[in-house]
Scaffold this active site. Structure first.
Site, mmCIF file in Angstrom:
data_model
loop_
_atom_site.group_PDB
_atom_site.id
_atom_site.type_symbol
_atom_site.label_atom_id
_atom_site.label_comp_id
_atom_site.label_asym_id
_atom_site.label_seq_id
_atom_site.Cartn_x
_atom_site.Cartn_y
_atom_site.Cartn_z
ATOM 1 N N GLY A 7 0.740 5.474 1.478
ATOM 2 C CA GLY A 7 0.088 6.532 2.237
ATOM 3 C C GLY A 7 0.550 7.890 1.758
ATOM 4 N N LYS A 49 7.671 -0.216 6.273
ATOM 5 C CA LYS A 49 7.144 1.109 5.950
ATOM 6 C C LYS A 49 8.325 1.993 5.586
ATOM 7 C CE LYS A 49 3.681 4.345 7.695
ATOM 8 N NZ LYS A 49 2.782 4.642 8.837
ATOM 9 N N LYS A 107 -9.544 5.246 12.745
ATOM 10 C CA LYS A 107 -10.527 5.078 11.676
ATOM 11 C C LYS A 107 -10.359 3.674 11.112
ATOM 12 C CE LYS A 107 -7.339 7.371 8.424
ATOM 13 N NZ LYS A 107 -7.188 8.479 7.460
ATOM 14 N N GLY A 156 0.818 -1.205 0.000
ATOM 15 C CA GLY A 156 0.000 0.000 0.000
ATOM 16 C C GLY A 156 0.850 1.251 0.000
ATOM 17 N N PHE A 191 2.854 9.828 3.119
ATOM 18 C CA PHE A 191 4.284 10.056 3.263
ATOM 19 C C PHE A 191 5.141 8.807 3.084
ATOM 20 C CE2 PHE A 191 2.548 13.325 6.386
ATOM 21 C CZ PHE A 191 2.560 14.340 5.434
ATOM 22 N N VAL A 221 4.344 0.977 1.845
ATOM 23 C CA VAL A 221 4.444 -0.211 2.688
ATOM 24 C C VAL A 221 4.662 -1.440 1.805
ATOM 25 C CG1 VAL A 221 3.315 -1.642 4.422
ATOM 26 C CG2 VAL A 221 2.930 0.833 4.412
ATOM 27 N N ASN A 235 -7.037 2.540 9.673
ATOM 28 C CA ASN A 235 -5.896 2.374 10.583
ATOM 29 C C ASN A 235 -6.098 1.237 11.580
ATOM 30 O OD1 ASN A 235 -4.452 4.435 9.398
ATOM 31 N ND2 ASN A 235 -5.151 5.999 10.821
#
Length: 486
Positions: A84, A104, A216, A82, A86, A89, A219
């Site tokens: 994000g 990460k 959320k 994935g 910044f 992963v 996460n």
């Protein structure tokens, strides 16, 4: 032997220079007795044995002066899981043990944003002190010239968000199983256990006071199909004291507590913000859509998303909530309480009858629960309203499944909204080069109609759309005058 049997060259891999061999032969080039294959490539490791036609053998060595990545010396980087704001992963495997982890990777550049650097340092600082079954824990860190690597526990089943989208919603039993874990995890962030506190010479209930600030479904990660969960992404987490507060505006709009939305001068919040966010997630799990949304803005309900949150204005529309028991609604009401002093604490969430499945005795009001349930605002249930499920506006696919260890569940690669140019999220759709895409304007009603059709209407004036049926709010003389002038 071919004139050009194989080619060895260098490539840059996540900030590290590696050697790659390409097989150009028709009769085979072998590395450690394994055939590469014509026009195929393979990354070379130090002391790999290269064989040509079983007649010539070479041992490949990197220069002793070579500056290599400490991370890549210990881990093999595999598929991307994935991306994000910044970081990216990746799935990785520890070379010494064969264990799977998530890497990460924060790539460095000369113009790193301050928020990216601060978020990285914040995440490392919090993760270094976190160790709990329901927290995504940190195994190792590598700070290298081109990137920072965080080696984290692997959650093979991906985000809770994906599960909700693919199933529309969770059952009460599934939701309870998830939230007992989340409540225990957040309690761990808030407070040290008595035994650990005593080990540090502290009072028996010393507070750890870590506030996540961005809870959320995205996460909350699943480690298996039994819905074992881990709270992840501590990039916005902060350590604050029991009597202190913080004023930073942060979080994801639909999940932020009302006190975070206050003007800067009045913005004061504590660890209670995580209870509010958990309440929003609990609501979503049980029905499949959020309690606060801009889609609720109407002439009769003229409140924006921000106003709804600050007022604590939400309900449990039928038929979505008809099958959910009253204790669940009572717990949500207590978690989504605007008044911070009256909002539930994490201990109260764990002790609530919905969580414990304790039978409520209507004759026993010592804990106040039975009395409050009797006073539950059932008008929130009576409203019938159509809502948009998250599963209706999102699409989640699993294009690849990676099996690394035979005795472990395979890792699923999830892709959100794969066929949508304008992804359903809070960001602007961008092309492959990162340039914002221009979304075409909506077609007008006359888009597919021919000009001649409109030209034929010329001179006819305004056409009568509906015949007069004798029932009108206008006086008879006004109707007669209209007909006379037609």
């Amino acid at each position: 032997m071919s004139n050009r049997h194989c080619l060895i060259f260098t490539e840059n891999k996540t900030g590290d220079t590696v050697a790659v061999i390409e097989d150009l032969s028709s009769n085979g080039t072998f590395v450690n007795e394994g055939l590469i294959g014509r026009n195929k490539r393979r990354e070379l490791k130090d002391q790999d044995e290269i064989t040509v036609l079983d007649k010539a053998r070479f041992v490949f060595r990197y220069p002793q002066s070579r500056e290599t990545s400490a991370f890549l010396q210990q881990y093999t980087l595999l598929e991307k899981l994935g991306k994000g704001h910044f970081a990216e992963v990746f799935l990785c495997v520890e070379k010494s043990s064969g264990q799977r982890y998530a890497a990460k990777i924060f790539t460095k550049n000369a113009k790193d944003e301050r928020s990216k650097t601060e978020g990285l340092h914040q995440e490392i600082a919090v993760l270094m002190g976190v160790s709990h079954p329901n927290m995504l824990c940190l195994k190792d860190t590598f700070d290298e010239p081109n990137a920072v690597y965080l080696v984290l526990e692997l959650a093979a089943e991906g985000e809770l968000f994906n599960w909700i989208v693919m199933k529309q919603k969770l059952t009460e039993e599934e939701t309870r199983h998830v939230f007992i874990q989340l409540f225990q995890g957040v309690k761990y962030l808030v407070r040290l256990s008595p035994s650990i506190a005593r080990g540090y010479g502290l009072q028996s209930q010393h507070d750890r006071n870590i506030v996540h600030r961005d809870i959320k479904p995205e996460n909350i990660l699943l480690t298996d199909k039994e819905l074992s969960v881990k709270l992840a992404d501590f990039g916005l987490a902060k350590i604050i004291g029991e009597e202190s507060f913080t004023t930073t505006l942060c979080g994801t709009p639909s999940y932020v507590a009302p006190e975070i939305l206050e003007d800067t001068k009045h913005r004061r919040y504590t660890k209670a913000v995580d209870i509010w966010s958990l309440g929003v997630v609990l609501y979503i799990c049980l029905c499949g859509f959020p309690p606060f949304s801009d889609e609720l803005y109407t002439r009769e309900n003229p409140y924006t998303l921000t106003q709804q949150i600050k007022m604590g204005r939400f309900d449990y529309p039928s038929p979505y909530w008809d099958s959910v028991g009253d204790p669940a609604l009572d717990l949500i009401d207590r978690m989504l309480t605007v008044d911070v002093e009256k909002r539930y604490t994490i201990d109260q969430c764990l002790e609530h009858p919905w969580t414990t499945q304790k039978t409520i005795n209507v004759n026993d009001s010592t804990d106040g629960i039975s009395g409050e349930l009797a006073n539950l605002d059932f008008s929130k249930r009576k409203v019938t309203r159509e809502r948009t499920l998250l599963s209706s506006i999102n699409d989640v696919k699993v294009p690849r499944v990676i099996a690394v260890q035979p005795d472990k569940d395979p890792v699923k690669i999830y892709v959100k909204n794969p066929n949508s140019k304008n992804k359903i999220n809070n960001s602007v759709a961008k092309d492959a080069k990162g340039v914002p895409m221009s979304i075409p304007n909506e077609e007008t009603p006359a888009h597919n109609r021919k000009p001649d059709e409109f030209m034929g209407l010329g001179g006819k004036g305004d056409q009568e759309l509906f015949g007069y049926d004798g029932d009108s709010i206008y006086p008879e003389k006004d109707i007669a005058a209209t007909k006379g002038g037609a």
